[in-house]
Design a protein around this motif. Structure first.
Motif, mmCIF file in Angstrom:
data_model
loop_
_atom_site.group_PDB
_atom_site.id
_atom_site.type_symbol
_atom_site.label_atom_id
_atom_site.label_comp_id
_atom_site.label_asym_id
_atom_site.label_seq_id
_atom_site.Cartn_x
_atom_site.Cartn_y
_atom_site.Cartn_z
ATOM 1 N N LEU A 386 -52.464 65.483 43.890
ATOM 2 C CA LEU A 386 -51.108 64.954 44.066
ATOM 3 C C LEU A 386 -50.035 65.919 43.569
ATOM 4 N N HIS A 387 -50.433 67.097 43.160
ATOM 5 C CA HIS A 387 -49.466 68.095 42.679
ATOM 6 C C HIS A 387 -48.548 67.532 41.598
ATOM 7 N N VAL A 388 -49.113 66.871 40.615
ATOM 8 C CA VAL A 388 -48.291 66.369 39.514
ATOM 9 C C VAL A 388 -47.835 67.572 38.699
ATOM 10 N N ARG A 389 -46.530 67.691 38.535
ATOM 11 C CA ARG A 389 -45.998 68.820 37.769
ATOM 12 C C ARG A 389 -45.971 68.474 36.298
ATOM 13 N N MET A 390 -46.787 69.165 35.512
ATOM 14 C CA MET A 390 -46.913 68.810 34.090
ATOM 15 C C MET A 390 -47.415 70.008 33.319
ATOM 16 N N GLY A 403 -40.277 61.366 39.974
ATOM 17 C CA GLY A 403 -41.189 61.668 41.076
ATOM 18 C C GLY A 403 -42.597 61.944 40.593
ATOM 19 N N ASN A 404 -42.695 62.640 39.478
ATOM 20 C CA ASN A 404 -44.022 62.943 38.945
ATOM 21 C C ASN A 404 -44.679 61.716 38.329
ATOM 22 N N GLN A 405 -43.862 60.845 37.749
ATOM 23 C CA GLN A 405 -44.419 59.582 37.254
ATOM 24 C C GLN A 405 -45.019 58.793 38.423
ATOM 25 N N GLN A 406 -44.276 58.782 39.527
ATOM 26 C CA GLN A 406 -44.763 58.034 40.686
ATOM 27 C C GLN A 406 -46.065 58.636 41.197
ATOM 28 N N LYS A 407 -46.168 59.966 41.133
ATOM 29 C CA LYS A 407 -47.410 60.594 41.581
ATOM 30 C C LYS A 407 -48.567 60.197 40.655
ATOM 31 N N VAL A 408 -48.283 60.025 39.366
ATOM 32 C CA VAL A 408 -49.338 59.581 38.448
ATOM 33 C C VAL A 408 -49.803 58.183 38.840
ATOM 34 N N VAL A 409 -48.842 57.314 39.198
ATOM 35 C CA VAL A 409 -49.222 55.958 39.621
ATOM 36 C C VAL A 409 -50.102 56.029 40.864
ATOM 37 N N ILE A 410 -49.709 56.862 41.820
ATOM 38 C CA ILE A 410 -50.519 56.968 43.038
ATOM 39 C C ILE A 410 -51.898 57.534 42.699
ATOM 40 N N ALA A 411 -51.906 58.540 41.814
ATOM 41 C CA ALA A 411 -53.176 59.165 41.440
ATOM 42 C C ALA A 411 -54.148 58.146 40.871
#
Lengths: 503, 311
Positions: A386-390, A403-411
């Protein structure tokens, strides 16, 4: 055009934990100007705003207010110089009345007696609201009974009451209905006429072109440029933000649509919705449109077992299933990405790893014991996919951008390899780049045969990505449309209850 | 920088505090840093530590259990009753622990199914359990207990030269540490405390997790009670009064947030040690127990304020 600057920020640097979040950033806001501040999540917008408002200190650079160099140590000092911020999450106490909220912390009293001068406060409240052109709010109403849009008006009125010369609005329309957005714009226009400056932080391009005079774009903590809105285009701004051509906003969909996976029959929840029936097929994206309060979230929460249904049936591959708790839904391979990341989606203080692992504990454990190596590879795979930027997976999710929080939820939900994926406002508060990524994840999943239900209040999104669209109004299904026959007008007619498909 | 630093201070802060107090006391009193005194100290804290370990789980779920002291008394009295009636000691101890588990589960059920706030629910059961103890014992100590070696060992025995209660405490600590950090259950405890709604929506049966942590705490309270009973060779109806406060203090000093979702059981062990070292040291220095309470309170305040300054 008035060209007197109110706030000038030049050469601002800021680092947290050694990470440079702002480098040599400039922002100049003129008097009576609506200035958009844009950038992808993590570009440094909020840090810049927080420096302006005295929440953070700056490492380097200069801030001038009315041409006078200044260092704000606290938000209060900034407020005294006429700089106010209206956060996305409103500072309204629902248990207090409109007037009490207006005068919170600066109540009017009879001399120094400490006895409240309620009459004067009520009058002043009424006057400030009228100045904003708002006459629908009664000063004695409990703030909690008002709509989000009305609560926002109270905040604006409150800012103006303290002789505000600059109001920062952070995603002001995120929770507003279309009509409320219109009246917010009217208010913004009248503020501009009075010489009040506004910094408008938003991801919604249409709004920025509708209301703003100039725009400053940040990318990865760097200053990209400032443009006059009238002399620029949608595509220019996107290019400035992402530093490359973004291409089509929505991915081309060519998922093969298969058999019905999830079907819902006559689902009802007392007092909220009734007779809701629909189905979604493998590889299909069903968009669910409707206004706030139409019962969309409640429908999916009921399917997911978070609310207790009154009646109705949920079927998976034609077989009736009993879901009494989200755990049953998860076991049937149904994933639910909730609308509210902070309240319902994430353990906000916990790490990325703990959040992603939570839904997948059964697959990464044996006899109840978590196997660290399995956990690590699962979490690493998902955040990479999901290309989480961290910085690292042990970082708390609250330190990530929206946006990255949302990607964590999707992940965390992709880990269960769902056959049905429900998304509720998946791109709210998410920047354009991340939005596009989310769309392509949805597209990819549908190509792998996942049945997707997406609730969204953004019509371009509903029209852009759905195969079929279902419109709800006051707890009833008003209309179902194929994508080819759908347009914004048809959806709005049904969403406002003016069209009802009698079938 | 500030964030990382304060995060690290939170992790090792209690340990630094403990080391500091130990060094200070070693200078002030010759008899403090002796093997005998340290073993004695460890035995003194073992009862509070056992209760505080359970309390850590409860507080991690954003709950609180005020009933542990009364539960300890009730469990001890019933176990002592079974022992004095001549029941097999192993069976009696086992049944005693089950009673603790059931009473704890009752707390959990009231909180989850009855939807009563943990503070109120356990405040009520605190009174109920104490009352039940007084009814059962008629207000008198239960004596004439078993002289079985096993039972006598629990409070008074030594394994090599280490007191048995200390060994029990350490074994329980290791088991709970493993559970909290390496099992699915442990992860879910943190999740429920961090955000119950999000945990439930992620497929966690939050109610069940809560019932389990209160059951665990009940069982540990009775285990502590049996050790106490063995040590005194009788079960006192007033045993465990105010123990809940020491347990909560140990958890809080150890850096676990009362808001739930954040904390460590290692911190609780250190918290219990800090409380124990302070009272032990002040005793050695002949400080009146009246003053000791003031010091203990001040330490709790200091620890909580340190915790708050992190946010």
């Amino acid at each position: 055009m008035r060209q007197t600057p109110f706030v000038e920020m030049t050469g601002i640097d800021k680092a947290f934990d050694g990470n440079k979040v702002l480098q040599n950033v400039h922002l100049t806001v003129n008097k009576g100007e609506v200035h958009a501040l844009m950038g992808e999540n993590g570009a440094g917008k909020s840090t810049l705003i927080k420096i302006m408002c005295g929440v953070h200190s700056r490492d380097a650079g200069e801030v001038k207010v009315n041409n006078e160099p200044i260092v704000f140590k606290t938000p209060k000092e900034a407020e005294e110089r006429g700089i106010n911020i209206i956060h996305q999450e409103l500072n309204i106490i629902p248990e207090l009345t409109v007037t009490q909220n207006m005068f919170l912390g600066k109540e009017l009293t009879y001399g120094k007696t400490g006895i409240l001068n309620k009459q004067a406060m009520r009058k002043a409240t009424k006057k400030s609201l009228l100045e904003l052109g708002v006459d629908s709010i009664h000063p004695d109403e409990l703030a909690g009974n008002l709509s989000v849009g009305q609560q926002q008006m109270i905040e604006i009125a409150r800012a103006l009451a303290t002789k505000s010369e600059l109001i920062v609005m952070d995603e002001p329309t995120a929770a507003l209905t279309d009509r409320e957005i219109e009246s917010l714009f009217e208010v913004i226009n009248s503020l501009r006429d009075r010489g009040v400056s506004i910094i408008y932080v938003s991801h919604r391009m249409e709004e920025i072109f509708a209301i703003c005079d100039r725009i400053t774009v940040l990318r990865d903590g760097l200053y990209v440029g400032t443009e006059v809105i009238k002399e620029t285009t949608f595509d220019d701004i996107v290019r400035m933000m992402v530093g490359r051509e973004l291409g089509e906003r929505f991915p081309t969909r060519h998922a093969e649509i298969g058999d019905v996976v999830l079907s819902v029959e006559n689902l009802a929840l007392a007092g909220v919705f009734k007779d809701v029936s629909f189905h979604v097929r493998a590889g299909e994206i069903l968009g669910v449109a409707g206004l706030m309060g139409a019962g969309r979230t409640e429908v999916v929460e009921t399917i997911f077992g978070y609310r207790k249904k009154e009646q109705g049936e949920v079927k998976l591959h034609g077989k009736s299933i009993e879901i009494n708790h989200p755990v049953d839904a998860v076991q049937h391979g149904i994933a639910f990405i909730t609308e509210d990341r902070k309240d319902k989606g994430l353990l906000i203080d916990a790490s990325i790893r703990d959040n992603v692992a939570l839904t997948n504990l059964s697959t990464i454990s044996k006899s109840g014991v978590v196997i660290r190596s399995k956990e690590k590879s699962l979490v690493d795979d998902l955040v990479k996919r999901l290309h989480v930027r961290m910085a690292h997976v042990h970082q708390p999710v609250k330190s990530l951008s929206g946006g990255n929080q949302q990607k964590v939820v999707i992940a965390k939900w992709l880990g269960i390899q769902p056959q049905v994926l429900i998304l509720d406002e998946p791109t709210r508060g998410v920047d354009i780049g991340a939005k596009k990524e989310i769309y392509s994840i949805m597209n990819e999943l549908s190509e792998n045969g996942v049945a997707i239900v997406m609730i969204s209040s953004e019509l371009p999104e509903v029209l852009g990505i759905s195969d079929r669209i279902m419109v709800l109004h006051e707890g009833k299904v008003m209309r179902k449309l194929q994508r080819e026959e759908a347009d914004q007008e048809k959806i709005m007619l049904a969403a406002t209850g003016r069209y009802h498909d009698e079938k | 920088m500030r964030n990382k630093l304060s995060e690290n201070i939170a992790k090792i802060g209690p340990l630094i505090g403990l080391v500091f107090i130990v060094i200070l006391l070693a200078f002030l009193s010759d008899s403090f840093l002796t093997v005998d005194n340290i073993l004695n100290l460890l035995r003194q804290i073992s009862i509070n530590a056992l209760i505080a370990f359970g309390m850590t789980f409860v507080i991690l779920t954003a709950g609180i259990d005020l009933s542990v002291g009364s539960l300890l008394a009730l469990g001890s009295a019933l176990t002592a009753g079974m022992l004095s009636s001549g029941m097999d000691p192993i069976l009696a101890i086992f049944l005693g622990l089950i009673i603790g588990l059931v009473l704890g589960a009752l707390n959990g059920l009231i909180i989850t199914k009855g939807k009563v706030a943990p503070f109120i629910a356990t405040l009520a059961t605190m009174t109920i359990f104490r009352g039940a103890t007084l009814v059962y014992t008629d207000g008198k100590p239960v004596t004439g207990l078993s002289d079985s070696v096993l039972f006598q060992m629990m409070g008074k025995g030594y394994f090599f030269f280490i007191p048995v209660p200390v060994i029990i405490m350490l074994v329980v600590f290791l088991v709970l540490y493993f559970i909290l950090h390496n099992t699915v259950f442990g992860r879910r405890v943190y999740a429920v405390g961090g955000n119950e709604e999000a945990a439930t929506l992620s497929g966690v049966k939050s109610d069940r997790i809560k019932i389990l942590v209160y059951s665990l705490t009940g069982m540990l309270a009775v285990l502590a009670g049996i050790i106490l009973t063995s040590r005194l060779n009788s079960a006192q109806p007033t045993a465990g009064t105010m123990y809940e406060l020491d347990a909560i203090a140990a958890v809080v000093i150890g850096g676990t947030s009362l808001m739930g979702g954040r904390g460590r059981i290692t911190g609780t062990l250190i918290g219990a040690l800090i409380i124990g070292v302070i009272s032990n040291g002040l005793n050695l220095l002949n400080v009146s127990s009246f003053y000791q309470q003031i010091v203990k309170g001040a330490v709790i305040l200091f620890a909580v304020m340190l915790d708050r300054s992190r946010d």
